[in-house]
Design an enzyme around this catalytic site. Structure first.
Site, PDB file in Angstrom:
ATOM      1  N   ASP A   1      56.554  47.781  43.121  1.00  0.00           N
ATOM      2  CA  ASP A   1      57.515  48.570  42.368  1.00  0.00           C
ATOM      3  C   ASP A   1      57.323  50.032  42.759  1.00  0.00           C
ATOM      4  O   ASP A   1      56.315  50.396  43.383  1.00  0.00           O
ATOM      5  CB  ASP A   1      57.261  48.370  40.866  1.00  0.00           C
ATOM      6  CG  ASP A   1      58.213  49.177  40.010  1.00  0.00           C
ATOM      7  OD1 ASP A   1      59.386  49.302  40.391  1.00  0.00           O
ATOM      8  OD2 ASP A   1      57.773  49.693  38.969  1.00  0.00           O
TER       9      ASP A   1
ATOM     10  N   GLU B   1      66.749  65.961  36.236  1.00  0.00           N
ATOM     11  CA  GLU B   1      67.529  66.861  35.397  1.00  0.00           C
ATOM     12  C   GLU B   1      66.629  67.643  34.456  1.00  0.00           C
ATOM     13  O   GLU B   1      66.813  68.835  34.233  1.00  0.00           O
ATOM     14  CB  GLU B   1      68.571  66.062  34.612  1.00  0.00           C
ATOM     15  CG  GLU B   1      69.714  66.895  34.111  1.00  0.00           C
ATOM     16  CD  GLU B   1      70.884  66.052  33.652  1.00  0.00           C
ATOM     17  OE1 GLU B   1      72.028  66.422  33.943  1.00  0.00           O
ATOM     18  OE2 GLU B   1      70.651  65.022  32.985  1.00  0.00           O
TER      19      GLU B   1
ATOM     20  N   LYS C   1      76.667  70.523  40.673  1.00  0.00           N
ATOM     21  CA  LYS C   1      75.451  70.227  41.439  1.00  0.00           C
ATOM     22  C   LYS C   1      75.547  68.793  41.942  1.00  0.00           C
ATOM     23  O   LYS C   1      76.089  67.911  41.267  1.00  0.00           O
ATOM     24  CB  LYS C   1      74.188  70.412  40.586  1.00  0.00           C
ATOM     25  CG  LYS C   1      74.063  69.449  39.414  1.00  0.00           C
ATOM     26  CD  LYS C   1      72.824  69.739  38.597  1.00  0.00           C
ATOM     27  CE  LYS C   1      72.693  68.757  37.430  1.00  0.00           C
ATOM     28  NZ  LYS C   1      71.566  69.064  36.550  1.00  0.00           N
TER      29      LYS C   1
ATOM     30  N   ASP D   1      54.105  47.820  37.133  1.00  0.00           N
ATOM     31  CA  ASP D   1      53.534  48.311  35.879  1.00  0.00           C
ATOM     32  C   ASP D   1      54.429  48.089  34.671  1.00  0.00           C
ATOM     33  O   ASP D   1      54.045  48.445  33.557  1.00  0.00           O
ATOM     34  CB  ASP D   1      53.226  49.815  35.997  1.00  0.00           C
ATOM     35  CG  ASP D   1      54.493  50.643  36.044  1.00  0.00           C
ATOM     36  OD1 ASP D   1      55.485  50.173  36.640  1.00  0.00           O
ATOM     37  OD2 ASP D   1      54.503  51.754  35.498  1.00  0.00           O
TER      38      ASP D   1
ATOM     39  N   ASN E   1      59.805  44.814  33.804  1.00  0.00           N
ATOM     40  CA  ASN E   1      60.754  44.434  34.853  1.00  0.00           C
ATOM     41  C   ASN E   1      60.059  43.890  36.095  1.00  0.00           C
ATOM     42  O   ASN E   1      60.713  43.333  36.975  1.00  0.00           O
ATOM     43  CB  ASN E   1      61.625  45.631  35.230  1.00  0.00           C
ATOM     44  CG  ASN E   1      60.811  46.793  35.763  1.00  0.00           C
ATOM     45  OD1 ASN E   1      59.814  47.181  35.159  1.00  0.00           O
ATOM     46  ND2 ASN E   1      61.205  47.345  36.881  1.00  0.00           N
TER      47      ASN E   1
END
Length: 1198
Positions: A403, A513, A584, A835, A838
């Site tokens: 992952d 962000e 942006k 971790d 999923n």
């Protein structure tokens, strides 16, 4: 799972019959393929349980256990008898209970029963923990609307169609349709870490028609009808309609809240249940708990079958020989069939049960748990071996599936550099730049540190030219001001906490962000509050240095970011009436929309973007546009119309955005560093040198995944990259038409074409002389079709030809399918590491699953076979512990085979002199105790302590690991060599002893009898096989000498006692008679020497002319001291962080072993004292002070 059962009769995707599905039909749900289904395949009546009863939707209770009360015993026994060793042992145990058996059945039945009991108890305990976890989840409470009020009920009692209320920080108990919430504009924020591993927040928005149903009184009036697709495993798609007040409203994934996600920054939301239990998307991505067996264990089964066949052959030879012998000489005795059946039991020293018990004991040792090299100081987390029978599998891993978020990275974005008006700002050096410099032998000098820089999470920038108002002295101060305002205004971030720069926290849809808003705050543009229409900012230094003024900006429109637009825009109004659009986005998207006349700035900024990209930074371009009131009003009317559209809303909004997002003025660009976990690039480079290929499977978008692949050294500019993406003009065009069947057909054709093209290119590269390394990048939508049986082989061939593979936007189930494809298709040993929840399916699908105890809970750890705290610990886990375990187990298994075959063949040679009568050469107790006492302890010591090279050398020369990948130590050739020497030694044991005793006499003048000769031969066997063990050891410790000496002593003690108490049998005083003769001592000296001479010669020739890699390393470092020398510790310490180095140094100090601790690093001792003596800094601990105080009191009493 009823969801699967109800959808088992439909036609497959892509077939002609799918073009006209009747309203009540169903469609196949296949692993890895989500079938497009028209709305109406399932009808749900909201807030009406009685109407839903005829459909019989499944309940919301889930079960992840492997067994239940009824299936435990039969399924558990089936799992145990899948092992050939147990099956063989069962056969021998049954035969031992028959009248033909020469041994007592207890010697076989009791050990088998013990093995089965211990194994079943272990299985029951592990499944009980899963059951308790299921009960905890099923009994969690949720508020359900009943009689116009909220009633709390367990999750398991929830039904499809119920209206529920979820409070802040609560988890969604099922797949829900979002109706209303406490936030304005019907918005809520969710965290999807359990689905895609991302801890950043996602936005979900309810349909405007349902915003009012936030109170129990209003919610009770809601009587909608949901027509939607059948349950499927796609996390990112949903098709359905909501029929309310005779109005049909389209539903999309923006209104769906999936089970396992949690609510954030919203007081509560109201939703209706659409999928429950095992029909929820997260559960349909789950896999059954697998029963894992190591590859070595499966190969051991084949060896046992070969031994069983060999045993059968010996018995057949004995039976035929017995028949011929009796028929010719003693036919008148009528002995046909009376004795030949004894052979199977006579050769039962092949019994693998003792071997199995020894291997289980060796595997259960907890070296991994106690290794300080894998101890994480910051989180106080040690490594943990949760499944002991896979230790040796760690030494043969060829493919690692990882992952990204939280595994390779810390999921921590930091504002690092920027470019404004053609000027670069920021003096830092990235991890990738350091890595490139190290590989090229260049020593980098750290950038200038101003000493006044503000550093916090998300901001790692230092340049006095911009900090503390320094930007006012730059060539373009106005452009700098626009840059900072764009960062502070153009976002959807929510502020939390006190409105002060030190205490405020930001909740963002992405960590990028958040990092940009934090950067604006540190530059003096502090965003501290927002309402649905206004953003409040405290601007510093705008008028003059040191001044701060509060400014509000009215937010008129937000054009949100998506994967197609790759940009975000905000239209705002200043207090003086100025209208500005801030934008942006990705550089290629912004550059296409810039106004003319900026060629010089565009060229310089492009160079800066390439510079940032080569340093592994994530880049965004910033631009703005001043708008006239007339232009804005005209555009806003179109925007409102598009936003109100019920059909193709997203498409129309994108078209309207194109109208205003043009003629932009370029401000500059940002560069954000996605912080990798410490040591990840070096770890990946080391594993690559070891012959291990690493694939990254992530739910992130393609750009992010590629950036991380560059940062981790998985991909570089010298590699030829094959990119298979669904973001092409052809696919976008057909998606705009909305025909699901056509979309599926086109995507499949495009994927097939791309795979074929890439495979041809890859094969051409492989045949060229200077072929570059290859890398494959593929997104989840294309992967869904590439995993189709018709394309899977092409995908596998292409993937195996690539050095690195990156799969983006993949679901948990797709992760598991990719892992299974390599595991089963390529027959390679795989390891999955993650971790989050999923990653559970991927972890369970691989041969070995590793969970990282990180920021996303313990679901991955609970499903894993091994748990570590950091990705970099894989180096020690695989190259050290895995490799050692593999070599040790190979030695143990081959040695067991050797010593049992040697012992059995001496019995077999004896049958040729007894007319194949089944007469035993050895006493029953000799055979029973041969594996249990006389040869057991030394092989355990080898399995526990044998070490070819040190841990430091294992990591210094990772190429040594390739021997495990090739399975160099457990091939049939290796077994054949051991078998050859077993035959050679057994012939010497039998014929040398029997021939030399033909004319031998004891002290009374009597000839030696059968039991004298067999005891002499058995003594030679015990001595030889124990000394042979020492010859195969790479490192010999005092435990080896103690175990071998103890085993030989045990034999002589036993035979001394047994020859006295065996007065009614055959061995009375035999050993005493033998030891009174010179023959005994001469034979005991010469037979082992002659027997081991062949092994000695073979080992010498092999080491001189055909050495293994580890033997070469041994010769290179043969003059270095063994054990943990100060140099060795220094080498280890250089690979650790300062805190870990101090912890490791403290761990090497003299100490007392505590009886109350499970880990070596927790053992209390006089650390502070010894540390000060050796110059190691270690803080005083409570027990040190307490012990010194107690010692002082004791001294005073004396």
């Amino acid at each position: 799972m009823s969801g699967w059962n109800r959808s088992s009769r439909g036609a497959r995707l892509g077939g002609g019959r799918n073009s006209s599905l009747p309203p009540g039909s169903t469609s196949t749900v296949r692993l890895g393929r989500v079938q497009p289904q028209a709305p109406g395949h399932r009808t749900i009546f909201c807030n009406d349980r009685e109407a839903n009863i005829p459909v019989r939707f499944p309940g919301n209770s889930i079960s992840t256990t492997k067994y239940n009360f009824i299936t435990f015993l039969p399924k558990g026994l089936f799992e145990q008898f899948r092992r050939v060793a147990n099956l063989y042992f069962l056969t021998i145990s049954i035969l031992s209970t028959t009248p033909i058996s020469p041994v007592h059945p207890v010697t076989n039945v009791v050990p088998l029963s013990l093995v089965l009991f211990v194994s079943l108890v272990k299985e029951a305990f592990e499944d009980w923990k899963r059951f308790q976890n299921d009960m905890t989840i099923n009994n969690a409470s949720v508020d359900v609307l009943q009689d116009q009020k909220w009633e709390s009920i367990p999750w398991k009692k929830l039904q499809v169609g119920d209206i529920v209320r979820i409070k802040q920080n609560g988890y969604f108990p099922a797949d829900l349709l979002f109706l209303a919430g406490t936030n304005p504009d019907g918005v809520c924020y969710i965290e999807t870490a359990n689905l895609d591993g991302e801890t950043n927040l996602k936005i979900r928005k309810a349909l405007e028609k349902t915003w009012d149903y936030s109170t129990p009184e209003k919610a009770s009036e809601f009587k909608g009808e949901v027509q939607c697709e059948q349950p499927n495993n796609s996390l990112y798609t949903y098709t359905g309609n909501l029929i309310i007040d005779k109005q049909t409203l389209p539903l999309s994934p923006n209104q769906i809240l999936l089970r396992g996600c949690s609510l954030r920054n919203t007081e509560y939301i109201v939703a209706t249940v659409i999928f429950t239990g095992h029909e929820t998307k997260v559960m349909m991505n789950a896999m059954n708990v697998p029963s894992k067996r190591s590859t070595l264990e499966r190969k051991l089964d084949k060896l046992i079958l070969a031994l069983f066949a060999f045993l059968f052959m010996l018995c057949l030879i004995g039976a035929i020989g017995s028949g011929v012998f009796i028929n010719r000489k003693y036919y008148y005795l009528g002995l046909w069939g009376k004795k030949s059946g004894d052979s199977a039991i006579a050769y039962s020293s092949f019994d693998p049960n003792n071997r199995f018990l020894m291997i289980k004991f060796i595997q259960s040792t907890q070296y991994i748990n106690n290794d300080l090299r894998m101890y994480h100081v910051e989180s106080n987390t040690p490594a943990l071996a949760r499944t002991s029978n896979l230790n040796e599998e760690l030494g043969q891993v060829e493919y690692i599936f990882s992952d990204k978020t939280g595994t390779l990275t810390r999921n921590l974005m930091e504002f690092f550099k920027c470019s404004i008006g053609g000027e670069v700002y920021g003096t830092g050096i990235t991890e990738i730049e350091r890595g490139i410099a190290e590989r090229n032998g260049i020593k980098l000098v750290e950038g200038y540190n101003s000493g006044n820089a503000a550093h916090e999470k998300g901001f790692n920038f230092d340049d006095p030219k911009l900090m503390r108002g320094g930007w006012r002295n730059e060539p373009n101060p106005d452009l700098c001001k626009e840059f900072f305002r764009c960062l502070a205004i153009c976002h959807t971030v929510l502020p939390e906490g006190e409105e002060s720069p030190e205490k405020i926290t930001y909740q963002a849809a992405s960590p990028d962000e958040s990092a940009l808003v934090i950067a604006a705050k540190n530059f003096g543009f502090f965003f501290h509050r927002r309402t649905p229409t206004t953003i409040y900012i405290r601007e510093s230094h705008t008028e003059k240095i040191g001044t701060v003024q509060g400014v509000s900006y009215e937010i008129l429109n937000v054009l949100e970011f998506n994967s197609t637009r790759k940009r975000q825009s905000v239209v705002c109004r200043y207090t003086d009436g100025r209208l500005v659009l801030y934008c942006k986005g990705a550089d290629n998207v912004i550059y296409e929309r810039l106004a003319d006349g900026q060629d010089d700035l565009k060229k310089v900024s492009r160079e800066h973007l390439e510079l940032f990209g080569s340093a592994g930074l994530r880049t965004l371009c910033l631009a703005y546009r001043d708008l006239s009131p007339d232009t804005y009003e005209s555009w806003n009317e179109k925007f409102i119309q598009a936003k109100s559209s019920l059909r193709d809303r997203e498409k129309k909004l994108d078209e309207v955005a194109e109208i205003i997002e043009k003629d932009l003025i370029l401000i500059g660009c940002t560069a954000i560093e996605d912080k990798l976990q410490e040591g990840v690039p070096n770890c990946i480079e080391t594993l690559s040198r070891a012959g291990i290929k690493i694939w990254v499977l992530t739910g992130d978008k393609m750009e992010t995944a590629i950036n991380i692949a560059y940062a981790c050294n998985l991909i570089n500019n010298e590699m030829k990259q094959f990119i298979i993406s669904s973001e092409t003009d052809v696919i976008r065009e057909v998606e705009d038409r909305g025909d699901q069947v056509e979309i599926a057909r086109v995507i499949k054709e495009e994927v097939k074409k791309d795979l074929k093209r890439c495979l041809e290119e890859a094969q051409n590269y492989l045949h060229s002389v200077s072929a570059p390394k290859l890398a494959l990048v593929i997104d989840g939508k294309c992967l869904m079709y590439a995993l189709d049986p018709s394309l899977r082989v092409t995908l596998l061939n292409l993937s195996l030809n690539c050095n690195s593979v990156v799969c983006c936007r993949v679901s948990p189930l797709q992760k598991a399918q990719v892992t299974s494809m390599v595991k089963k298709g390529a027959k390679k040993i795989t390891l999955s590491i993650g971790d989050g929840a999923n990653d559970v399916s991927m972890i369970q699908a691989a041969h070995v699953g590793v969970g990282i105890s990180g920021q996303e809970g313990m679901q991955a750890v609970m499903a894993s076979d091994f748990a570590i705290a950091q990705f970099r610990f894989l180096t020690d886990l695989l190259l050290v512990h895995g490799r050692w375990s593999y070599i040790r187990l190979c030695k143990v298994v081959t040695y067991f085979f050797y010593k049992n075959l040697t012992f059995t063949l001496t019995q077999f040679w004896f049958t040729f002199q007894t007319g194949f009568s089944g007469q035993r050469f050895y006493d029953d107790w000799f055979q029973s105790l041969y594996n249990v006492i006389f040869t057991a302890l030394p092989v355990i010591i080898v399995g526990l302590f044998d070490k070819d090279v040190s841990a430091a050398l294992s990591k210094k020369y990772p190429e040594l690991y390739r021997e495990g990948i090739r399975n160099a130590f457990f091939k049939w050739r290796v077994v054949a060599i051991w078998a050859f020497f077993s035959v050679y030694q057994s012939l010497i044991f039998y014929y040398f002893v029997t021939s030399s005793s033909d004319r031998g006499q004891n002290s009374s003048g009597k000839m030696f009898g059968l039991w004298d000769v067999s005891t002499m031969a058995f003594t030679c066997v015990v001595v030889t096989v124990n000394f042979r063990l020492l010859m195969m050891c790479n490192s010999i410790t005092r435990w080896h000498y103690i175990s071998v000496g103890g085993s030989l002593a045990a034999w002589f003690i036993f035979i001394f006692i047994y020859c006295i108490i065996d007065q009614k049998r055959n061995l009375y005083y035999v050993i005493y008679v033998l030891m009174s003769t010179f023959y005994f001592y001469l034979t005991l000296l010469l037979v082992p020497v002659f027997a081991l001479f062949g092994d000695f010669v073979y080992q010498g020739i092999q080491r001189w002319f055909f050495p293994f890699d580890y033997q070469i390393i041994q010769e290179i470092h043969r003059h270095e001291p063994e054990g943990r020398s100060r140099d060795d510790l220094l080498e280890i310490g250089n690979q650790l962080t300062p805190a870990e180095a101090r912890s490791f140094a403290v761990a090497q100090l003299p100490r007392e072993v505590s009886k109350h601790t499970g880990f070596a690093f927790d053992s209390p001792g006089y650390e502070s004292f010894f540390a000060s003596q050796l110059g190691v800094h270690a803080p005083q601990k409570a027990w040190d002070v307490a012990r010194r105080a107690s010692l002082k009191r004791t001294a005073k009493k004396k």
